[in-house]
Design a protein around this motif. Structure first.
Motif, mmCIF file in Angstrom:
data_model
loop_
_atom_site.group_PDB
_atom_site.id
_atom_site.type_symbol
_atom_site.label_atom_id
_atom_site.label_comp_id
_atom_site.label_asym_id
_atom_site.label_seq_id
_atom_site.Cartn_x
_atom_site.Cartn_y
_atom_site.Cartn_z
ATOM 1 N N PRO A 276 0.786 -1.228 0.000
ATOM 2 C CA PRO A 276 0.000 0.000 0.000
ATOM 3 C C PRO A 276 0.821 1.282 0.000
ATOM 4 N N ASP A 277 2.154 1.217 0.041
ATOM 5 C CA ASP A 277 2.963 2.426 0.226
ATOM 6 C C ASP A 277 3.933 2.660 -0.923
ATOM 7 N N TRP A 278 3.441 2.489 -2.174
ATOM 8 C CA TRP A 278 4.287 2.771 -3.328
ATOM 9 C C TRP A 278 4.590 4.260 -3.410
ATOM 10 N N SER A 279 5.824 4.593 -3.784
ATOM 11 C CA SER A 279 6.251 5.981 -4.040
ATOM 12 C C SER A 279 5.953 6.887 -2.855
ATOM 13 N N GLY A 280 6.094 6.367 -1.657
ATOM 14 C CA GLY A 280 5.877 7.177 -0.468
ATOM 15 C C GLY A 280 7.186 7.632 0.147
ATOM 16 N N GLY A 281 7.211 7.683 1.450
ATOM 17 C CA GLY A 281 8.404 8.108 2.154
ATOM 18 C C GLY A 281 9.415 6.978 2.291
ATOM 19 N N THR A 282 10.514 7.282 2.985
ATOM 20 C CA THR A 282 11.595 6.323 3.155
ATOM 21 C C THR A 282 11.888 6.136 4.632
ATOM 22 N N ARG A 283 11.792 4.913 5.089
ATOM 23 C CA ARG A 283 12.148 4.553 6.456
ATOM 24 C C ARG A 283 12.967 3.263 6.394
ATOM 25 N N ILE A 284 14.219 3.426 6.054
ATOM 26 C CA ILE A 284 15.074 2.255 5.850
ATOM 27 C C ILE A 284 15.383 1.566 7.167
ATOM 28 N N ALA A 285 15.796 2.330 8.177
ATOM 29 C CA ALA A 285 16.188 1.732 9.456
ATOM 30 C C ALA A 285 15.038 0.979 10.128
ATOM 31 N N PRO A 286 13.831 1.548 10.249
ATOM 32 C CA PRO A 286 12.733 0.771 10.844
ATOM 33 C C PRO A 286 12.370 -0.478 10.035
ATOM 34 N N SER A 287 12.491 -0.398 8.703
ATOM 35 C CA SER A 287 12.173 -1.564 7.876
ATOM 36 C C SER A 287 13.190 -2.676 8.088
ATOM 37 N N LEU A 288 14.483 -2.324 8.145
ATOM 38 C CA LEU A 288 15.504 -3.339 8.401
ATOM 39 C C LEU A 288 15.379 -3.917 9.800
ATOM 40 N N ARG A 289 14.995 -3.060 10.774
ATOM 41 C CA ARG A 289 14.795 -3.579 12.133
ATOM 42 C C ARG A 289 13.630 -4.563 12.171
ATOM 43 N N ALA A 290 12.553 -4.268 11.432
ATOM 44 C CA ALA A 290 11.422 -5.199 11.375
ATOM 45 C C ALA A 290 11.816 -6.508 10.695
ATOM 46 N N PHE A 291 12.659 -6.428 9.664
ATOM 47 C CA PHE A 291 13.104 -7.658 9.003
ATOM 48 C C PHE A 291 13.986 -8.485 9.931
ATOM 49 N N ASN A 292 14.945 -7.851 10.601
ATOM 50 C CA ASN A 292 15.831 -8.598 11.500
ATOM 51 C C ASN A 292 15.082 -9.208 12.683
ATOM 52 N N LYS A 293 14.013 -8.566 13.106
ATOM 53 C CA LYS A 293 13.274 -9.051 14.262
ATOM 54 C C LYS A 293 12.269 -10.135 13.904
ATOM 55 N N ASP A 294 11.562 -9.963 12.780
ATOM 56 C CA ASP A 294 10.433 -10.842 12.459
ATOM 57 C C ASP A 294 10.741 -11.905 11.406
ATOM 58 N N TRP A 295 11.714 -11.657 10.525
ATOM 59 C CA TRP A 295 11.898 -12.547 9.383
ATOM 60 C C TRP A 295 13.291 -13.157 9.273
ATOM 61 N N SER A 296 14.274 -12.633 9.961
ATOM 62 C CA SER A 296 15.646 -13.103 9.743
ATOM 63 C C SER A 296 15.806 -14.574 10.104
ATOM 64 N N ARG A 297 15.206 -15.019 11.212
ATOM 65 C CA ARG A 297 15.343 -16.423 11.615
ATOM 66 C C ARG A 297 14.646 -17.368 10.639
ATOM 67 N N ARG A 298 13.654 -16.881 9.915
ATOM 68 C CA ARG A 298 12.909 -17.752 8.996
ATOM 69 C C ARG A 298 13.601 -17.887 7.642
#
Length: 345
Positions: A276-298
Motif C-alpha cells: 500500500p505504500d508505493w512511491s511514499g516516504g523512506t524509512r530504511i532503518a525501521p524496515s531493516l529492524r522489522a526484518f531482523n526481528k520478524d523474518w531473519s530467523r525464517r
C-alpha cells in the motif's frame, strides 16, 4: 464461421498464441485440428475446452489462452449489431485493470494495425531522486504488463546469468561414485543381484545447489522507477533458485508468495495489491529492524545471499541504520548493496 475456413482460422489462432509466448508448434497444431475433427463443431464451450486441452500445457498459459479465445472466437449476431447501432452512447465508466497476458494477446492479434485513439495529454511527474521523506503515503501501483518481446528477452538474459557462489554443498546426501561416505543400504541392495557373493561399493556425497536469495527492495519515491525491472529480475530468478522478496517504503511487506506465480503479469498484479505504500516516504532503518526481528530467523537460516536495493537516503539521524545493517551482514552469506544512484557519481 464455415467449415471451409475453419482450418485457416485455427492456423491463425495458433500463430497468435505462439506470438503471445505459448509453446505452440506444428505438432500441436496437427493435434488441435484432429481434436476438432473428432469433437465436431458443437457449442462454443465445447470448442473452448477442446482447444484448451491441446494448447494449454502449463499453468501460466491459461490466462493467455483465455484472453486470446475470447478475442478471436467471438461472433456477434445481427440482433446484437442492430442494438449496438440503435443504443445511445453509454456513460463512460472507470477503466478496469487489464487481465494477466492481455498486452501479449493484443500485440499478437494487432501487431500490424494502427490505433485511432487520441494521444493522452502528457502527465506531469515530479522526480524524487536524491531526496528523502519519511511521510507515510498510502498509494498502490499498477504495473504495465510485459510484451511478448520483453518477456522473451528477460528469459534469455536470466538464462545466461551466472551468479557468484552459484553452487554450494548442502547437508543432504545423494548417490555419487566419487563420494567419500559409504552407502551400506545401496551396497546391500546391489549385492542381491549376485546372491550376496559380491558386494559392490556404493558411496554418497553432499548435493550441491544454488544458495537462496533474499531481496530487500526500496519502493519509496526516489526508487519507484527501478521497482518494475528489479521485480521482473527477481521473478525470473525464482525459476532457478529459492527467492524471498521483501518491499519497504515506510513499512515492510513480504511479497514472496505473490512473485511465485508463474505468469509475470499475474505475479506483479498480486504484488501491487499487497503493497500500500508505493512511491511514499523512506524509512530504511525501521524496515531493516522489522526484518531482523520478524523474518531473519525464517529466511536467513540457509545462509543466503542478501540483495539490498536502495539509494540509502535515510531521514533518521541516529545510528540505528548502521546497527541494523551490521546485524544483517553478520546473518547472511553475502550482503550485496545495489545503489542505482551511484551512476550519478
Amino acid at each position: 464461421m464455415t467449415e471451409g475456413r475453419l482450418a485457416q482460422n485455427l492456423l491463425y489462432f495458433g500463430r497468435a498464441l505462439r506470438t503471445a509466448g505459448m509453446a505452440v508448434g506444428p505438432g500441436v497444431m496437427l493435434d488441435a485440428a484432429e481434436a476438432m475433427r473428432i469433437a465436431g463443431l458443437g457449442s462454443r464451450e465445447d470448442l473452448y475446452w477442446t482447444l484448451h486441452a491441446v494448447f494449454v500445457s502449463r499453468r501460466e498459459d491459461h490466462a493467455v489462452f483465455d484472453q486470446a479465445f475470447d478475442l478471436f472466437w467471438r461472433r456477434r449476431s445481427a440482433g446484437d449489431k442492430l442494438m449496438a447501432l440503435l443504443s445511445p452512447v453509454a456513460v463512460p465508466v472507470a477503466p478496469q485493470p487489464a487481465k494477466p497476458g492481455a498486452r501479449r494477446v493484443e500485440e499478437a492479434f494487432f501487431a500490424g494495425g494502427k490505433t485511432s485513439q487520441p494521444e493522452a495529454p502528457p502527465e506531469v511527474e515530479v522526480d524524487a531522486r536524491l531526496t528523502a521523506s519519511d511521510a507515510d503515503v498510502l498509494r498502490t501501483r499498477d504495473f504495465a504488463q510485459m510484451s511478448a518481446a520483453e518477456l522473451e528477452q528477460a528469459r534469455r538474459r536470466i538464462a545466461a546469468l551466472k551468479m557468484p557462489d552459484d553452487q554450494v554443498a548442502t547437508r543432504r546426501l545423494a548417490p555419487d561414485p566419487r563420494g567419500r561416505r559409504v552407502d551400506m543400504r545401496a551396497a546391500l541392495r546391489a549385492s542381491l543381484a549376485t546372491g550376496g557373493a559380491f558386494m559392490p561399493l556404493r558411496t554418497r556425497a553432499p548435493t550441491r545447489r544454488p544458495p537462496p536469495v533474499v531481496a530487500l527492495l526500496d519502493i519509496s519515491g526516489s526508487m519507484s522507477d527501478y521497482a518494475r525491472p528489479v521485480l521482473h529480475f527477481l521473478h525470473a530468478l525464482g525459476a532457478r533458485r529459492r527467492v524471498h522478496t521483501f518491499l519497504f517504503g515506510t513499512r515492510l511487506t513480504n511479497v514472496s508468495r505473490a512473485l511465485r506465480h508463474r505468469d509475470v503479469d499475474a505475479a506483479l498484479a498480486g504484488v501491487a495489491e499487497l503493497v500500500p505504500d508505493w512511491s511514499g516516504g523512506t524509512r530504511i532503518a525501521p524496515s531493516l529492524r522489522a526484518f531482523n526481528k520478524d523474518w531473519s530467523r525464517r529466511v536467513l537460516a540457509q545462509n543466503p545471499v542478501v540483495l539490498l536495493v536502495t539509494d540509502g537516503l535515510e531521514r533518521d539521524p541516529d545510528d540505528t541504520l548502521a546497527r541494523e545493517m551490521d546485524r544483517l551482514h553478520r546473518s547472511c552469506r553475502r550482503l550485496v548493496w545495489l545503489n542505482p544512484l551511484l551512476r550519478y557519481a
